[in-house]
Structures are given as structure tokens and as C-alpha cells.
Write a protein that holds these residues in place. Structure first.
Motif, PDB file in Angstrom:
ATOM      1  N   PRO A  64     -30.179  -3.932  38.837  1.00 50.64           N
ATOM      2  CA  PRO A  64     -31.126  -3.140  38.046  1.00 50.64           C
ATOM      3  C   PRO A  64     -31.239  -1.708  38.561  1.00 50.64           C
ATOM      4  O   PRO A  64     -31.297  -1.467  39.767  1.00 50.64           O
ATOM      5  CB  PRO A  64     -32.456  -3.898  38.237  1.00 50.64           C
ATOM      6  CG  PRO A  64     -32.058  -5.295  38.589  1.00 50.64           C
ATOM      7  CD  PRO A  64     -30.781  -5.171  39.375  1.00 50.64           C
ATOM      8  N   GLY A  65     -31.274  -0.772  37.641  1.00 48.30           N
ATOM      9  CA  GLY A  65     -31.473   0.628  37.988  1.00 48.30           C
ATOM     10  C   GLY A  65     -30.212   1.407  38.261  1.00 48.30           C
ATOM     11  O   GLY A  65     -30.236   2.647  38.238  1.00 48.30           O
ATOM     12  N   TRP A  66     -29.094   0.736  38.503  1.00 44.38           N
ATOM     13  CA  TRP A  66     -27.884   1.452  38.874  1.00 44.38           C
ATOM     14  C   TRP A  66     -27.290   2.225  37.697  1.00 44.38           C
ATOM     15  O   TRP A  66     -26.750   3.320  37.897  1.00 44.38           O
ATOM     16  CB  TRP A  66     -26.845   0.499  39.458  1.00 44.38           C
ATOM     17  CG  TRP A  66     -27.170   0.067  40.857  1.00 44.38           C
ATOM     18  CD1 TRP A  66     -28.402   0.117  41.475  1.00 44.38           C
ATOM     19  CD2 TRP A  66     -26.269  -0.466  41.824  1.00 44.38           C
ATOM     20  NE1 TRP A  66     -28.315  -0.371  42.748  1.00 44.38           N
ATOM     21  CE2 TRP A  66     -27.014  -0.743  42.991  1.00 44.38           C
ATOM     22  CE3 TRP A  66     -24.916  -0.765  41.807  1.00 44.38           C
ATOM     23  CZ2 TRP A  66     -26.436  -1.283  44.134  1.00 44.38           C
ATOM     24  CZ3 TRP A  66     -24.331  -1.314  42.941  1.00 44.38           C
ATOM     25  CH2 TRP A  66     -25.092  -1.567  44.095  1.00 44.38           C
ATOM     26  N   LEU A  67     -27.359   1.676  36.502  1.00 45.71           N
ATOM     27  CA  LEU A  67     -26.847   2.404  35.347  1.00 45.71           C
ATOM     28  C   LEU A  67     -27.649   3.681  35.128  1.00 45.71           C
ATOM     29  O   LEU A  67     -27.095   4.734  34.820  1.00 45.71           O
ATOM     30  CB  LEU A  67     -26.890   1.522  34.097  1.00 45.71           C
ATOM     31  CG  LEU A  67     -25.937   0.314  34.071  1.00 45.71           C
ATOM     32  CD1 LEU A  67     -26.136  -0.472  32.789  1.00 45.71           C
ATOM     33  CD2 LEU A  67     -24.483   0.763  34.197  1.00 45.71           C
ATOM     34  N   SER A  68     -28.963   3.585  35.321  1.00 41.72           N
ATOM     35  CA  SER A  68     -29.809   4.770  35.188  1.00 41.72           C
ATOM     36  C   SER A  68     -29.469   5.797  36.266  1.00 41.72           C
ATOM     37  O   SER A  68     -29.376   6.997  35.977  1.00 41.72           O
ATOM     38  CB  SER A  68     -31.284   4.375  35.287  1.00 41.72           C
ATOM     39  OG  SER A  68     -32.115   5.514  35.261  1.00 41.72           O
ATOM     40  N   ASP A  69     -29.278   5.341  37.497  1.00 40.23           N
ATOM     41  CA  ASP A  69     -28.901   6.259  38.578  1.00 40.23           C
ATOM     42  C   ASP A  69     -27.597   6.974  38.244  1.00 40.23           C
ATOM     43  O   ASP A  69     -27.440   8.178  38.487  1.00 40.23           O
ATOM     44  CB  ASP A  69     -28.738   5.494  39.895  1.00 40.23           C
ATOM     45  CG  ASP A  69     -30.059   4.954  40.426  1.00 40.23           C
ATOM     46  OD1 ASP A  69     -31.120   5.394  39.947  1.00 40.23           O
ATOM     47  OD2 ASP A  69     -30.015   4.081  41.315  1.00 40.23           O
TER      48      ASP A  69
END
Length: 383
Positions: free
Chosen positions: A330-335
Motif C-alpha cells: 500500500p502507498g507505493w504506487l502513490s509514492d
């Protein structure tokens, strides 16, 4: 413009606000390429698949070593030396050099490809190998895909230090090795650093254009492709000496076409380990799918482990997954969408036809840090 965006993305990935100060020159180089008209025009004239911003940065470094002004050359680190301090006059000086040498730079870019040779990525591979080999006493048969100059084939000949957030450290490897690889560990996870290192009884590289470090021109070009950061240039020079002293066999050709040949040569009593770092990210989706299928086919015949350190795909802010088809934390695509390109450390193994795998962590492109978020050894069963 796409090239300017590429240059800014490289600067942001290698030298984000929290990066070590020694990465300032890398950021300044790519920022100059994005913002100076002459530099940008030189890069924009190159085919997109040649990684224009990166290729131009290497051409600049190569030509600077050949006939650059002494005051500009002095801003770059040398192997074993310190990082010169931040200098606001660097970008104007680089642009002036590019204006004076534009035809020569264009010729160099036409004659070469950018070929990143970051031996520090062995810091990301080593704990992933520990996960892949957990509970298995067999030595490794190492196949380095996209091996370039073959520096990754000698990972058992280096010294490793992982600096922990609490000021402690995990160490492993040959204490006498001239190749000293160090990174900071981020987050709460701790990479499983094997000590002693797993024994390697067979090693072979595969590359479309294997690179001969005994050729002075090739060695100079590869050195120019290294980011201008003191640690990076020092470890490249030391690892190049190790590779020259103990050359490993290399197969020339496409990694997928030669996978069967390379694996067939591996000793049957060894654990077969495929490793790629920043290689599969450049394969088109259909070739990636073919490669994953080829790994599964090998796994029906013998145990195979695949370690990948690649950015999310497709490369850039529109990325949706990993090269191994593993679940993204979770969150890696956003990063990634926010410009923070990083290497995803993934493990995919096939034993007795059963696939297991997981994303184990992520890492700085130039090995300054490693964030470990691994599942228990062995990973999840994949269906």
C-alpha cells in the motif's frame, strides 16, 4: 517535454530532499539537462529508447575527462576521494562546456548507449537471496541477467554494511575485500543479512552486449555512466578490478532467448538463482509475461529462485505493478506517481511447480538506502 521530465525524475529519484549530501552533483547535473536549452536540445535529439537524459550525462562526464576545463573537472569526485562541496557555479559551467562541445557530445551519444553499472545494488540482492535460500543448504548457481560488465556475478567477494536506524549495523562478507558496499536501512524492518555469505559454485552472465572491462575505452565509458557521487565512483572502480581479476563467463544475446541455455549449464546439485537489477523494467509487457512463463517452466523441472530489483512498471508515474507480477505494498504506487522512483526488491521462486513470492523491500536507485518490508521467508503461495 518528455526529456525534461525524465531528467527531473532521475534527479528526484537519486537525490531527493533526504538523500545524503554527496548526491547533490547528480541532482544538479540532471536539473541542468532539464533547464538549459543547449543541454535539453542535445538530449531531445536522441531516440527516446536511448534514455536521452542519462545518455547525455554520461557523454558529458566522458568528454570532461578527455578535455574538460580543470575547474569543472575538479567539481567531480574521483575513486577513493571525497565529494566536492556543493557549488552554485556548477550548472552554468556545465552549460558553457556543452555549448563549446555540442558536436562532440552529439557524436558520443550517437556512438554509445547508457549502461548503468551500479555494484551497490548487490546490497539489495543479498538479503533477498537469504530469503530465497532459507533452510536450503545447497550452494548457488548464479545467473546474472543483463549482467553488463559482470560486477553482480561477484557478490560473494564483497564486504557489506547495513547501517541501522538505531546507529547499529549489520555486516557480512569478506573483511579484506576492496569493494565496500554500505547503505542505510529505513523503516522498522531488518534485512536478513547472511553471514557467512552463501557459497557460489557456478556463475554466468547474460547480456545483449556484454562489456569487456579489459578494454580501456569500454571501462572509461562505464565509469562515465556512474552517477557523480563519491561512493558510487569508488565502489565501481574497486569492483571493476575484482571482475578483471576473476572474469566470469558471459553469454551474448537476449535474456529470454538464452535463459534455457544458461539454466541447462547450471550444476544440478546447486540452487538455481536468477538475478536481475534494473533490466526487466525495460522489457515490454508481452516479453515480461513470456519471461515469467519461462521461469515457471523451469520450476517444473528443477527448483528456481528469481530475485529482481526493478522499478515499478511501466516505468514512470503511470506504473501499476512489479515486473514479477507481485502485489504492490500500500502507498507505493502513490509514492511512485509523486516522482519517487525506487527499485522494488522482489522474490519469486518455483519449487515442485508451486510458485511462492513477495515484494521484500524497496531501495534507492544508487543504493544509498534500503527499506525492508518482507514477508516471512518463503513468501506467499501464488496461484
Amino acid at each position: 517535454m518528455a526529456v525534461a521530465e525524465q531528467a527531473r525524475a532521475v534527479a528526484a529519484a537519486w537525490s531527493p530532499p533526504d538523500a545524503p549530501a554527496s548526491w547533490w552533483l547528480t541532482a544538479a547535473t540532471f536539473t541542468a539537462i532539464a533547464e538549459d536549452d543547449v543541454l535539453l536540445d542535445l538530449a531531445a535529439a536522441l531516440p527516446p529508447d536511448r534514455l536521452p537524459a542519462l545518455l547525455l550525462s554520461a557523454a558529458l562526464r566522458y568528454l570532461l575527462d578527455d578535455r574538460g576545463p580543470p575547474e569543472l573537472r575538479a567539481r567531480y569526485p574521483s575513486p577513493g576521494g571525497q565529494q566536492p562541496p556543493r557549488d552554485d557555479g556548477f550548472a552554468p559551467a556545465l552549460a558553457a562546456f556543452a555549448r563549446a562541445e555540442a558536436p562532440a557530445l552529439a557524436r558520443l551519444c550517437r556512438e554509445h548507449r547508457y549502461q548503468m553499472t551500479e555494484v551497490g545494488r548487490c546490497l539489495d540482492v543479498l538479503p533477498a537471496l537469504a530469503v530465497a535460500r532459507a533452510g536450503d543448504p545447497r550452494p548457488l548457481a548464479l545467473i546474472d541477467l543483463g549482467t553488463g560488465a559482470g560486477l553482480g556475478l561477484h557478490l560473494d567477494r564483497y564486504r557489506y554494511t547495513y547501517r541501522l536506524p538505531d546507529a547499529g549495523a549489520l555486516t557480512a562478507g569478506d573483511e579484506r575485500s576492496p569493494v565496500r558496499l554500505t547503505c542505510s536501512v529505513r523503516g522498522t524492518g531488518r534485512p536478513p543479512v547472511p553471514d557467512p555469505l552463501p557459497p557460489v559454485i557456478s556463475r554466468v552472465g547474460v547480456d545483449a552486449e556484454p562489456l569487456d572491462l579489459s578494454d580501456p575505452g569500454t571501462a572509461r565509458w562505464l565509469a562515465a555512466c556512474v552517477p557523480p557521487e563519491a561512493g558510487a565512483v569508488t565502489r565501481f572502480a574497486a569492483a571493476a578490478d575484482v571482475a578483471r581479476a576473476s572474469p566470469a563467463p558471459t553469454l551474448r544475446g537476449d535474456v529470454l532467448d538464452l535463459l534455457g541455455t544458461a539454466t541447462a549449464q547450471a550444476p544440478r546439485d546447486a540452487l538455481l538463482c536468477l538475478v536481475d537489477t534494473y533490466v526487466h523494467v525495460f522489457l515490454p509487457p508481452e516479453r515480461l509475461a513470456e519471461f515469467r512463463g519461462a521461469v515457471e517452466a523451469i520450476g517444473r523441472v528443477r527448483d528456481v529462485e528469481w530475485i529482481s530489483v526493478d522499478p515499478l512498471v511501466p516505468l514512470g508515474p503511470a506504473a501499476t505493478g512489479t515486473v514479477q507480477g507481485l502485489e504492490v505494498p500500500p502507498g507505493w504506487l502513490s509514492d511512485n506517481r509523486q516522482g519517487g522512483v525506487f527499485g522494488v526488491v522482489g522474490h519469486l521462486g518455483v519449487r515442485d511447480g508451486v510458485r511462492r513470492g513477495a515484494v521484500l523491500g524497496r531501495a534507492h536507485p544508487g543504493s544509498a538506502w534500503l527499506e525492508w518490508t518482507a514477508d516471512p521467508p518463503g513468501g506467499r503461495v501464488l496461484v
